[in-house]
Design an enzyme around this catalytic site. Sequence first.
Site, PDB file in Angstrom:
ATOM      1  N   THR A  91       0.723  -1.274   0.000  1.00 33.77           N
ATOM      2  CA  THR A  91       0.000   0.000   0.000  1.00 33.77           C
ATOM      3  C   THR A  91       0.738   1.300   0.000  1.00 33.77           C
ATOM      4  OG1 THR A  91      -1.820  -1.009   1.195  1.00 33.77           O
ATOM      5  CG2 THR A  91      -1.813   1.338   1.174  1.00 33.77           C
ATOM      6  N   ARG A 142      -3.547  -2.222  -4.952  1.00 34.44           N
ATOM      7  CA  ARG A 142      -2.971  -3.577  -4.959  1.00 34.44           C
ATOM      8  C   ARG A 142      -3.065  -4.198  -3.564  1.00 34.44           C
ATOM      9  NH1 ARG A 142       3.134  -4.731  -6.966  1.00 34.44           N
ATOM     10  NH2 ARG A 142       2.132  -4.601  -8.989  1.00 34.44           N
ATOM     11  N   GLY A 184      -2.170  -1.989   5.954  1.00 32.86           N
ATOM     12  CA  GLY A 184      -1.888  -3.008   6.957  1.00 32.86           C
ATOM     13  C   GLY A 184      -2.608  -4.291   6.578  1.00 32.86           C
ATOM     14  N   SER A 234       3.553   0.903   2.901  1.00 34.16           N
ATOM     15  CA  SER A 234       4.935   0.633   2.505  1.00 34.16           C
ATOM     16  C   SER A 234       5.437   1.657   1.499  1.00 34.16           C
ATOM     17  CB  SER A 234       5.038  -0.771   1.920  1.00 34.16           C
ATOM     18  OG  SER A 234       4.124  -0.911   0.860  1.00 34.16           O
ATOM     19  N   ASP A 247       7.539   1.309  -5.153  1.00 35.63           N
ATOM     20  CA  ASP A 247       7.359   0.365  -4.052  1.00 35.63           C
ATOM     21  C   ASP A 247       6.720  -0.900  -4.615  1.00 35.63           C
ATOM     22  OD1 ASP A 247       4.899  -0.075  -1.557  1.00 35.63           O
ATOM     23  OD2 ASP A 247       6.989  -0.701  -1.420  1.00 35.63           O
ATOM     24  N   SER A 289       2.969  -1.746  -3.619  1.00 37.06           N
ATOM     25  CA  SER A 289       1.876  -0.939  -4.160  1.00 37.06           C
ATOM     26  C   SER A 289       1.874  -1.085  -5.664  1.00 37.06           C
ATOM     27  CB  SER A 289       2.066   0.536  -3.827  1.00 37.06           C
ATOM     28  OG  SER A 289       2.388   0.699  -2.476  1.00 37.06           O
TER      29      SER A 289
END
Lengths: 247, 268
Positions: B37, B55, B83, B165, B202, B205
Amino acid sequence: MDPIEIRVPHTVQRPQATTNHGPIAHSLQPIVTGTSVVAFKYKDGIMMAADCLGSYGSMAMFRDERRLLSVGDSTLVGMSGDISDYQHMKHTLENIMTQEYDMDDGQGLGTKSIYKCMSKIMYNRRCKFDPLLNTYVVAGVDGGDKFLGYVDLLGTTYESPTIATGYGLHMAQPILRKRVEGREDEITEEEAVAILDDCMRVLYYRDARSFNRLIRGKVTAQGVEITEPYSLDTNWSFAESIVGYGA
Amino acid sequence: MAPLLEPSTGFKFDNVKRNQQLVHKGHSLPHATKTGTTIVGLIFSDGIVLGADTRATAGSIVADKNCEKIHFLAPNMYCCGAGTAADTEFTTNMVSSQLALHSLNTGRESRVATAMTMLKQYLFRYQGHIGAYLVLGGYDVTGPHLYTIHAHGSTDKLPYVTMGSGSLAAMSVFESRWRAGLSREEGIEMVKDAIEAGIFNDLGSGSNVDVCVITSGNVEYLRNYARPNERVAKEQAYKFAPGTTEFVVPKPATQHSEEEGTAMDVSA
Protein backbone atom coordinates in the site's frame (compact mmCIF):
# COMPACT_ATOMS: atom_id res chain seq x y z
CA MET A 1 51.39 -49.27 26.19
CA ASP A 2 52.70 -45.73 25.74
CA PRO A 3 51.04 -43.62 23.03
CA ILE A 4 53.22 -43.38 19.91
CA GLU A 5 54.71 -39.95 19.51
CA ILE A 6 54.23 -38.82 15.91
CA ARG A 7 56.85 -36.36 14.83
CA VAL A 8 55.89 -33.66 12.27
CA PRO A 9 57.80 -30.60 11.12
CA HIS A 10 57.16 -27.68 13.45
CA THR A 11 55.79 -25.61 10.54
CA VAL A 12 52.72 -27.82 10.21
CA GLN A 13 49.79 -26.42 12.10
CA ARG A 14 48.08 -28.88 14.34
CA PRO A 15 44.48 -28.40 15.36
CA GLN A 16 44.08 -27.15 18.87
CA ALA A 17 42.19 -29.92 20.58
CA THR A 18 42.00 -28.23 23.95
CA THR A 19 40.84 -24.72 23.15
CA ASN A 20 38.12 -24.27 20.54
CA HIS A 21 37.12 -20.66 20.07
CA GLY A 22 34.54 -21.48 17.47
CA PRO A 23 34.33 -19.78 14.08
CA ILE A 24 35.95 -16.37 13.78
CA ALA A 25 33.20 -13.74 13.67
CA HIS A 26 33.97 -10.21 12.56
CA SER A 27 31.90 -7.30 13.70
CA LEU A 28 28.87 -6.69 11.53
CA GLN A 29 27.66 -3.50 13.08
CA PRO A 30 28.83 -0.08 11.94
CA ILE A 31 29.77 2.37 14.68
CA VAL A 32 30.19 5.88 13.27
CA THR A 33 28.02 6.19 10.18
CA GLY A 34 27.11 8.49 7.34
CA THR A 35 23.60 8.55 5.88
CA SER A 36 22.37 8.96 2.30
CA VAL A 37 24.26 9.92 -0.85
CA VAL A 38 22.26 11.17 -3.84
CA ALA A 39 23.67 11.34 -7.40
CA PHE A 40 22.45 11.63 -10.98
CA LYS A 41 23.65 12.34 -14.52
CA TYR A 42 22.99 15.72 -16.07
CA LYS A 43 24.05 17.50 -19.25
CA ASP A 44 27.70 18.19 -18.41
CA GLY A 45 28.43 15.19 -16.19
CA ILE A 46 27.30 13.91 -12.82
CA MET A 47 26.20 15.75 -9.72
CA MET A 48 26.33 14.23 -6.22
CA ALA A 49 25.49 15.41 -2.71
CA ALA A 50 25.87 14.16 0.85
CA ASP A 51 25.49 15.78 4.24
CA CYS A 52 28.40 16.46 6.59
CA LEU A 53 27.30 14.26 9.46
CA GLY A 54 29.02 11.32 11.15
CA SER A 55 26.45 9.80 13.50
CA TYR A 56 27.46 7.81 16.56
CA GLY A 57 24.25 5.80 16.79
CA SER A 58 21.61 8.43 17.36
CA MET A 59 24.10 11.11 18.38
CA ALA A 60 25.15 13.76 15.87
CA MET A 61 28.81 13.36 16.77
CA PHE A 62 30.94 14.60 13.89
CA ARG A 63 29.46 17.54 12.07
CA ASP A 64 32.16 18.14 9.49
CA GLU A 65 32.57 14.67 8.03
CA ARG A 66 33.33 14.80 4.28
CA ARG A 67 31.73 11.82 2.55
CA LEU A 68 32.52 12.90 -1.00
CA LEU A 69 36.01 11.99 -2.17
CA SER A 70 37.90 12.91 -5.29
CA VAL A 71 40.04 10.04 -6.59
CA GLY A 72 42.59 11.07 -9.17
CA ASP A 73 41.34 14.04 -11.12
CA SER A 74 38.39 12.51 -12.88
CA THR A 75 36.47 10.42 -10.36
CA LEU A 76 34.11 11.37 -7.55
CA VAL A 77 33.25 8.78 -4.90
CA GLY A 78 30.44 9.19 -2.37
CA MET A 79 30.17 7.00 0.71
CA SER A 80 27.47 6.00 3.12
CA GLY A 81 27.91 3.63 6.06
CA ASP A 82 30.74 3.07 8.49
CA ILE A 83 33.29 5.90 8.57
CA SER A 84 36.27 3.81 9.68
CA ASP A 85 35.80 1.37 6.78
CA TYR A 86 35.56 4.40 4.49
CA GLN A 87 38.89 5.67 5.78
CA HIS A 88 40.43 2.28 5.09
CA MET A 89 39.10 2.33 1.53
CA LYS A 90 40.33 5.91 1.13
CA HIS A 91 43.88 4.88 2.13
CA THR A 92 43.74 1.85 -0.15
CA LEU A 93 42.65 4.00 -3.09
CA GLU A 94 45.35 6.57 -2.35
CA ASN A 95 47.99 3.81 -2.34
CA ILE A 96 46.70 2.47 -5.64
CA MET A 97 46.79 5.93 -7.21
CA THR A 98 50.35 6.45 -5.90
CA GLN A 99 51.50 3.12 -7.37
CA GLU A 100 49.89 4.08 -10.66
CA TYR A 101 51.69 7.42 -10.60
CA ASP A 102 54.99 5.68 -9.85
CA MET A 103 54.60 3.43 -12.86
CA ASP A 104 54.73 6.58 -14.94
CA ASP A 105 53.53 4.89 -18.09
CA GLY A 106 51.47 7.77 -19.48
CA GLN A 107 48.17 6.18 -18.35
CA GLY A 108 46.04 6.97 -15.36
CA LEU A 109 43.22 5.09 -13.70
CA GLY A 110 39.90 6.10 -15.15
CA THR A 111 36.54 5.98 -13.40
CA LYS A 112 35.58 2.56 -14.72
CA SER A 113 38.87 1.09 -13.50
CA ILE A 114 38.44 2.56 -10.05
CA TYR A 115 34.86 1.28 -9.98
CA LYS A 116 36.00 -2.21 -10.96
CA CYS A 117 38.77 -2.13 -8.37
CA MET A 118 36.42 -1.07 -5.58
CA SER A 119 33.81 -3.64 -6.49
CA LYS A 120 36.38 -6.43 -6.38
CA ILE A 121 37.65 -5.25 -3.00
CA MET A 122 34.11 -5.16 -1.62
CA TYR A 123 33.11 -8.56 -3.00
CA ASN A 124 36.34 -10.14 -1.78
CA ARG A 125 35.78 -8.85 1.73
CA ARG A 126 32.19 -10.15 1.61
CA CYS A 127 33.46 -13.58 0.62
CA LYS A 128 35.73 -13.62 3.65
CA PHE A 129 32.73 -12.73 5.87
CA ASP A 130 34.49 -9.51 6.84
CA PRO A 131 32.74 -6.82 4.83
CA LEU A 132 33.50 -3.13 4.61
CA LEU A 133 30.20 -1.82 5.92
CA ASN A 134 29.73 0.79 3.23
CA THR A 135 27.79 1.68 0.14
CA TYR A 136 29.73 3.63 -2.49
CA VAL A 137 28.58 5.75 -5.40
CA VAL A 138 31.25 6.14 -8.09
CA ALA A 139 30.93 8.87 -10.70
CA GLY A 140 33.09 10.18 -13.49
CA VAL A 141 33.40 11.17 -17.10
CA ASP A 142 35.44 8.38 -18.64
CA GLY A 143 36.51 8.95 -22.23
CA GLY A 144 33.58 11.23 -22.93
CA ASP A 145 31.00 8.86 -21.40
CA LYS A 146 29.19 9.81 -18.22
CA PHE A 147 29.56 6.98 -15.72
CA LEU A 148 27.57 6.49 -12.51
CA GLY A 149 27.81 3.24 -10.56
CA TYR A 150 26.93 1.72 -7.19
CA VAL A 151 28.88 -0.80 -5.05
CA ASP A 152 27.77 -2.04 -1.69
CA LEU A 153 28.95 -4.16 1.23
CA LEU A 154 27.81 -7.35 -0.51
CA GLY A 155 29.69 -6.51 -3.68
CA THR A 156 26.45 -5.82 -5.56
CA THR A 157 27.09 -3.49 -8.46
CA TYR A 158 24.88 -1.68 -10.89
CA GLU A 159 24.91 1.41 -13.06
CA SER A 160 22.02 3.79 -13.47
CA PRO A 161 21.38 7.42 -14.47
CA THR A 162 20.13 8.04 -10.92
CA ILE A 163 21.53 6.53 -7.71
CA ALA A 164 20.73 7.08 -4.06
CA THR A 165 21.81 5.18 -0.94
CA GLY A 166 20.35 4.66 2.50
CA TYR A 167 17.19 6.62 3.13
CA GLY A 168 17.73 8.35 -0.18
CA LEU A 169 16.79 5.06 -1.81
CA HIS A 170 13.25 5.39 -0.46
CA MET A 171 12.79 9.15 -0.58
CA ALA A 172 15.12 10.69 -3.16
CA GLN A 173 15.04 7.97 -5.82
CA PRO A 174 11.30 8.49 -6.60
CA ILE A 175 11.96 12.21 -7.13
CA LEU A 176 15.03 11.52 -9.29
CA ARG A 177 13.26 8.90 -11.38
CA LYS A 178 10.43 11.34 -12.11
CA ARG A 179 12.58 14.36 -12.86
CA VAL A 180 15.80 12.99 -14.35
CA GLU A 181 15.19 9.66 -16.06
CA GLY A 182 15.14 10.09 -19.84
CA ARG A 183 16.30 13.72 -19.69
CA GLU A 184 19.91 13.32 -18.59
CA ASP A 185 21.32 15.20 -21.54
CA GLU A 186 18.91 18.15 -21.23
CA ILE A 187 19.30 19.08 -17.57
CA THR A 188 21.39 22.21 -17.08
CA GLU A 189 23.61 22.79 -14.08
CA GLU A 190 21.11 25.18 -12.42
CA GLU A 191 18.28 22.67 -12.75
CA ALA A 192 20.54 19.89 -11.49
CA VAL A 193 21.40 21.90 -8.37
CA ALA A 194 17.69 22.60 -7.81
CA ILE A 195 16.78 18.90 -8.11
CA LEU A 196 19.60 17.89 -5.78
CA ASP A 197 18.63 20.51 -3.20
CA ASP A 198 15.00 19.36 -3.31
CA CYS A 199 16.09 15.78 -2.64
CA MET A 200 18.42 16.76 0.20
CA ARG A 201 15.72 18.96 1.73
CA VAL A 202 13.20 16.11 1.75
CA LEU A 203 15.86 13.90 3.34
CA TYR A 204 16.60 16.52 5.97
CA TYR A 205 12.87 16.67 6.82
CA ARG A 206 12.33 12.93 7.02
CA ASP A 207 15.64 11.16 7.82
CA ALA A 208 16.23 11.24 11.56
CA ARG A 209 20.01 10.78 11.07
CA SER A 210 20.51 13.66 8.63
CA PHE A 211 21.86 17.15 9.06
CA ASN A 212 21.26 20.50 7.39
CA ARG A 213 24.86 21.01 6.33
CA LEU A 214 25.82 19.40 3.07
CA ILE A 215 28.40 19.33 0.33
CA ARG A 216 27.79 19.00 -3.37
CA GLY A 217 30.21 17.53 -5.85
CA LYS A 218 30.18 17.65 -9.61
CA VAL A 219 32.34 15.80 -12.08
CA THR A 220 32.58 16.87 -15.69
CA ALA A 221 35.04 16.40 -18.52
CA GLN A 222 37.03 19.20 -16.89
CA GLY A 223 37.44 17.34 -13.61
CA VAL A 224 36.04 17.12 -10.09
CA GLU A 225 34.73 20.04 -8.03
CA ILE A 226 33.42 19.72 -4.48
CA THR A 227 31.72 22.72 -2.87
CA GLU A 228 32.20 23.98 0.64
CA PRO A 229 29.45 23.03 3.14
CA TYR A 230 26.20 24.95 2.82
CA SER A 231 22.71 24.79 4.35
CA LEU A 232 19.25 24.57 2.81
CA ASP A 233 16.25 26.79 3.46
CA THR A 234 13.46 24.93 5.22
CA ASN A 235 9.79 25.74 5.55
CA TRP A 236 8.06 25.05 8.85
CA SER A 237 5.08 27.37 8.42
CA PHE A 238 2.64 24.44 8.19
CA ALA A 239 3.24 23.90 11.92
CA GLU A 240 1.29 27.05 12.83
CA SER A 241 -1.99 25.35 12.02
CA ILE A 242 -1.30 22.23 14.12
CA VAL A 243 -2.71 22.01 17.61
CA GLY A 244 -2.38 18.72 19.51
CA TYR A 245 -2.65 15.25 18.03
CA GLY A 246 -6.32 14.45 18.33
CA ALA A 247 -9.60 16.15 19.07
CA MET B 1 -14.53 -16.96 46.18
CA ALA B 2 -15.80 -16.58 42.62
CA PRO B 3 -13.80 -18.51 40.04
CA LEU B 4 -11.49 -16.43 37.86
CA LEU B 5 -13.41 -15.83 34.65
CA GLU B 6 -11.84 -15.37 31.23
CA PRO B 7 -12.35 -11.90 29.82
CA SER B 8 -15.25 -11.82 27.38
CA THR B 9 -13.62 -9.32 25.06
CA GLY B 10 -10.12 -9.02 23.66
CA PHE B 11 -7.87 -11.67 22.13
CA LYS B 12 -7.03 -15.02 23.68
CA PHE B 13 -3.41 -16.03 23.32
CA ASP B 14 -3.81 -19.71 24.32
CA ASN B 15 -2.68 -21.03 20.95
CA VAL B 16 0.51 -18.97 20.68
CA LYS B 17 2.70 -21.68 22.18
CA ARG B 18 1.06 -24.38 20.10
CA ASN B 19 1.62 -22.31 16.95
CA GLN B 20 5.26 -21.79 17.81
CA GLN B 21 5.69 -25.55 18.23
CA LEU B 22 4.05 -26.17 14.86
CA VAL B 23 6.37 -23.68 13.15
CA HIS B 24 9.30 -25.33 14.88
CA LYS B 25 8.19 -28.69 13.47
CA GLY B 26 8.08 -27.28 9.98
CA HIS B 27 4.49 -26.16 9.37
CA SER B 28 4.07 -22.74 7.84
CA LEU B 29 1.54 -20.35 9.26
CA PRO B 30 -0.97 -18.88 6.80
CA HIS B 31 -0.13 -15.42 5.44
CA ALA B 32 -2.59 -12.67 6.22
CA THR B 33 -3.54 -10.65 3.15
CA LYS B 34 -1.81 -7.33 3.62
CA THR B 35 -2.46 -4.28 1.60
CA GLY B 36 1.24 -3.39 1.00
CA THR B 37 0.00 0.00 0.00
CA THR B 38 0.43 3.65 -0.55
CA ILE B 39 -2.29 5.79 1.03
CA VAL B 40 -2.22 9.58 1.30
CA GLY B 41 -4.33 12.53 2.34
CA LEU B 42 -3.94 16.26 2.11
CA ILE B 43 -5.85 19.41 3.02
CA PHE B 44 -6.42 21.91 0.23
CA SER B 45 -8.22 25.26 0.22
CA ASP B 46 -11.75 23.82 0.21
CA GLY B 47 -11.37 20.47 1.96
CA ILE B 48 -9.65 17.11 1.83
CA VAL B 49 -8.24 14.93 -0.95
CA LEU B 50 -7.62 11.27 -0.10
CA GLY B 51 -5.73 8.89 -2.38
CA ALA B 52 -4.85 5.18 -2.45
CA ASP B 53 -3.36 2.56 -4.75
CA THR B 54 -5.31 -0.62 -5.52
CA ARG B 55 -2.97 -3.58 -4.96
CA ALA B 56 -3.57 -6.18 -2.23
CA THR B 57 -0.74 -8.66 -1.57
CA ALA B 58 -0.56 -12.04 0.16
CA GLY B 59 3.16 -12.44 0.77
CA SER B 60 4.77 -11.73 -2.58
CA ILE B 61 1.72 -12.55 -4.67
CA VAL B 62 -0.79 -9.97 -5.79
CA ALA B 63 -4.07 -11.16 -4.31
CA ASP B 64 -6.28 -8.40 -5.70
CA LYS B 65 -5.25 -6.16 -8.61
CA ASN B 66 -7.99 -3.61 -8.08
CA CYS B 67 -9.16 -3.55 -4.49
CA GLU B 68 -10.82 -0.55 -2.81
CA LYS B 69 -8.81 0.93 0.01
CA ILE B 70 -10.85 4.09 0.57
CA HIS B 71 -13.61 3.03 2.96
CA PHE B 72 -16.89 4.82 3.64
CA LEU B 73 -17.32 5.92 7.24
CA ALA B 74 -20.03 8.57 7.02
CA PRO B 75 -21.50 10.73 4.22
CA ASN B 76 -18.92 13.42 5.06
CA MET B 77 -16.00 11.17 5.99
CA TYR B 78 -13.81 8.52 4.33
CA CYS B 79 -10.94 6.43 5.65
CA CYS B 80 -7.99 4.92 3.73
CA GLY B 81 -6.64 1.70 5.22
CA ALA B 82 -3.19 0.07 5.14
CA GLY B 83 -1.89 -3.01 6.96
CA THR B 84 -3.87 -6.22 7.27
CA ALA B 85 -6.76 -6.01 4.77
CA ALA B 86 -9.28 -7.86 6.96
CA ASP B 87 -8.50 -5.63 9.92
CA THR B 88 -8.95 -2.38 7.99
CA GLU B 89 -12.15 -3.63 6.36
CA PHE B 90 -13.85 -4.83 9.55
CA THR B 91 -12.63 -1.97 11.71
CA THR B 92 -13.89 0.71 9.33
CA ASN B 93 -17.20 -1.14 8.85
CA MET B 94 -17.67 -1.36 12.59
CA VAL B 95 -16.90 2.31 13.20
CA SER B 96 -19.12 3.27 10.27
CA SER B 97 -22.06 1.50 11.95
CA GLN B 98 -21.25 3.10 15.28
CA LEU B 99 -21.10 6.52 13.64
CA ALA B 100 -24.47 6.04 11.95
CA LEU B 101 -26.07 5.11 15.28
CA HIS B 102 -24.35 7.99 17.03
CA SER B 103 -25.50 10.42 14.38
CA LEU B 104 -29.12 9.25 14.74
CA ASN B 105 -28.80 9.50 18.49
CA THR B 106 -27.46 13.05 18.48
CA GLY B 107 -29.44 14.26 15.48
CA ARG B 108 -26.30 15.81 14.04
CA GLU B 109 -23.82 15.15 11.23
CA SER B 110 -20.86 13.06 12.45
CA ARG B 111 -17.64 14.81 13.34
CA VAL B 112 -14.24 13.57 12.21
CA ALA B 113 -12.85 13.78 15.74
CA THR B 114 -15.61 11.36 16.86
CA ALA B 115 -14.58 8.75 14.29
CA MET B 116 -10.93 9.25 15.19
CA THR B 117 -11.64 8.77 18.89
CA MET B 118 -13.72 5.64 18.29
CA LEU B 119 -10.99 4.15 16.09
CA LYS B 120 -8.10 4.93 18.42
CA GLN B 121 -9.85 3.66 21.54
CA TYR B 122 -10.77 0.41 19.75
CA LEU B 123 -7.29 -0.16 18.35
CA PHE B 124 -5.54 0.68 21.62
CA ARG B 125 -7.67 -1.89 23.42
CA TYR B 126 -6.17 -4.55 21.09
CA GLN B 127 -2.62 -3.31 21.69
CA GLY B 128 -1.62 -3.29 18.02
CA HIS B 129 -2.71 -6.85 17.26
CA ILE B 130 -5.36 -5.47 14.94
CA GLY B 131 -3.06 -4.32 12.14
CA ALA B 132 -4.96 -1.30 10.89
CA TYR B 133 -3.03 1.79 9.78
CA LEU B 134 -5.52 4.43 8.68
CA VAL B 135 -5.69 7.84 7.05
CA LEU B 136 -8.97 9.44 8.13
CA GLY B 137 -10.28 12.55 6.42
CA GLY B 138 -13.59 14.40 6.47
CA TYR B 139 -15.39 17.72 6.49
CA ASP B 140 -17.73 18.51 9.35
CA VAL B 141 -19.26 21.67 10.92
CA THR B 142 -15.86 22.61 12.35
CA GLY B 143 -14.11 22.37 8.97
CA PRO B 144 -11.82 19.87 7.20
CA HIS B 145 -9.76 17.50 9.36
CA LEU B 146 -7.11 14.93 8.49
CA TYR B 147 -5.77 12.31 10.89
CA THR B 148 -3.48 9.29 10.80
CA ILE B 149 -4.24 6.40 13.17
CA HIS B 150 -1.69 3.70 13.90
CA ALA B 151 -2.47 0.10 14.91
CA HIS B 152 -1.34 0.73 18.48
CA GLY B 153 -3.78 3.59 18.88
CA SER B 154 -1.69 6.74 18.37
CA THR B 155 -3.05 9.57 16.23
CA ASP B 156 -1.53 12.53 14.45
CA LYS B 157 -3.36 15.58 13.16
CA LEU B 158 -1.59 17.01 10.13
CA PRO B 159 -2.19 18.92 6.89
CA TYR B 160 -0.64 16.17 4.72
CA VAL B 161 -0.04 12.52 5.55
CA THR B 162 1.07 9.24 3.96
CA MET B 163 0.93 5.64 5.25
CA GLY B 164 1.81 2.16 4.05
CA SER B 165 4.93 0.63 2.50
CA GLY B 166 4.96 3.31 -0.21
CA SER B 167 4.62 6.12 2.31
CA LEU B 168 8.21 7.33 1.93
CA ALA B 169 7.96 7.60 -1.84
CA ALA B 170 4.63 9.44 -1.53
CA MET B 171 5.93 11.70 1.26
CA SER B 172 8.87 12.76 -0.90
CA VAL B 173 6.31 14.21 -3.35
CA PHE B 174 4.38 16.02 -0.61
CA GLU B 175 7.47 17.36 1.16
CA SER B 176 8.77 18.91 -2.03
CA ARG B 177 5.45 20.36 -3.24
CA TRP B 178 2.79 20.84 -0.55
CA ARG B 179 1.86 24.34 0.53
CA ALA B 180 -1.12 25.84 2.28
CA GLY B 181 -4.02 26.98 0.06
CA LEU B 182 -3.71 24.51 -2.84
CA SER B 183 -6.47 24.61 -5.43
CA ARG B 184 -8.66 21.57 -6.09
CA GLU B 185 -6.86 20.68 -9.34
CA GLU B 186 -3.43 21.07 -7.70
CA GLY B 187 -4.53 18.94 -4.75
CA ILE B 188 -5.82 16.10 -6.94
CA GLU B 189 -2.74 16.25 -9.16
CA MET B 190 -0.42 16.14 -6.15
CA VAL B 191 -2.27 13.17 -4.64
CA LYS B 192 -2.16 11.33 -7.97
CA ASP B 193 1.59 12.00 -8.29
CA ALA B 194 2.20 10.84 -4.72
CA ILE B 195 0.31 7.57 -5.26
CA GLU B 196 2.08 7.02 -8.57
CA ALA B 197 5.45 7.51 -6.81
CA GLY B 198 4.36 4.70 -4.49
CA ILE B 199 3.07 2.52 -7.33
CA PHE B 200 6.26 2.76 -9.38
CA ASN B 201 8.87 2.76 -6.62
CA ASP B 202 7.36 0.37 -4.05
CA LEU B 203 6.73 -3.30 -4.80
CA GLY B 204 3.93 -3.52 -2.26
CA SER B 205 1.88 -0.94 -4.16
CA GLY B 206 0.63 -1.06 -7.71
CA SER B 207 -2.14 -0.94 -10.31
CA ASN B 208 -4.44 2.09 -10.24
CA VAL B 209 -4.98 5.34 -8.33
CA ASP B 210 -8.23 5.93 -6.39
CA VAL B 211 -9.01 9.51 -5.34
CA CYS B 212 -11.69 10.88 -3.02
CA VAL B 213 -12.39 14.63 -2.75
CA ILE B 214 -14.33 15.76 0.32
CA THR B 215 -15.62 19.32 0.56
CA SER B 216 -18.35 20.99 2.57
CA GLY B 217 -21.52 19.00 1.90
CA ASN B 218 -20.08 17.14 -1.10
CA VAL B 219 -18.01 14.01 -1.74
CA GLU B 220 -16.56 12.87 -5.07
CA TYR B 221 -15.32 9.31 -5.04
CA LEU B 222 -13.15 9.00 -8.15
CA ARG B 223 -12.60 5.26 -8.41
CA ASN B 224 -9.65 4.44 -10.70
CA TYR B 225 -8.98 8.15 -11.31
CA ALA B 226 -5.71 7.16 -13.01
CA ARG B 227 -4.83 3.83 -14.59
CA PRO B 228 -1.11 3.93 -15.32
CA ASN B 229 -0.82 0.13 -15.57
CA GLU B 230 -3.36 -0.88 -18.20
CA ARG B 231 -2.75 -4.24 -19.77
CA VAL B 232 -1.60 -3.73 -23.34
CA ALA B 233 -3.50 -5.30 -26.22
CA LYS B 234 -2.03 -8.62 -27.30
CA GLU B 235 0.35 -8.13 -30.19
CA GLN B 236 -0.81 -11.06 -32.26
CA ALA B 237 -3.92 -13.16 -32.63
CA TYR B 238 -3.33 -16.46 -30.88
CA LYS B 239 -6.27 -18.43 -32.21
CA PHE B 240 -5.37 -21.58 -34.13
CA ALA B 241 -6.72 -21.98 -37.65
CA PRO B 242 -9.28 -24.77 -38.06
CA GLY B 243 -7.50 -27.92 -39.20
CA THR B 244 -4.30 -27.23 -37.23
CA THR B 245 -4.61 -30.42 -35.24
CA GLU B 246 -4.72 -33.65 -37.17
CA PHE B 247 -6.99 -36.34 -35.84
CA VAL B 248 -7.89 -39.82 -36.91
CA VAL B 249 -11.57 -40.76 -37.35
CA PRO B 250 -12.11 -43.72 -35.00
CA LYS B 251 -13.60 -46.95 -36.41
CA PRO B 252 -17.01 -47.69 -34.92
CA ALA B 253 -16.74 -50.20 -32.05
CA THR B 254 -17.56 -53.84 -33.13
CA GLN B 255 -20.91 -55.10 -31.78
CA HIS B 256 -20.61 -58.15 -29.57
CA SER B 257 -23.07 -60.98 -30.49
CA GLU B 258 -25.67 -61.67 -27.84
CA GLU B 259 -25.04 -65.43 -27.28
CA GLU B 260 -21.74 -64.81 -25.54
CA GLY B 261 -21.48 -65.08 -21.87
CA THR B 262 -23.63 -66.90 -19.36
CA ALA B 263 -26.62 -65.32 -17.78
CA MET B 264 -26.46 -64.36 -14.17
CA ASP B 265 -27.64 -67.01 -11.70
CA VAL B 266 -30.64 -65.53 -9.97
CA SER B 267 -32.05 -68.64 -8.32
CA ALA B 268 -32.61 -68.09 -4.66
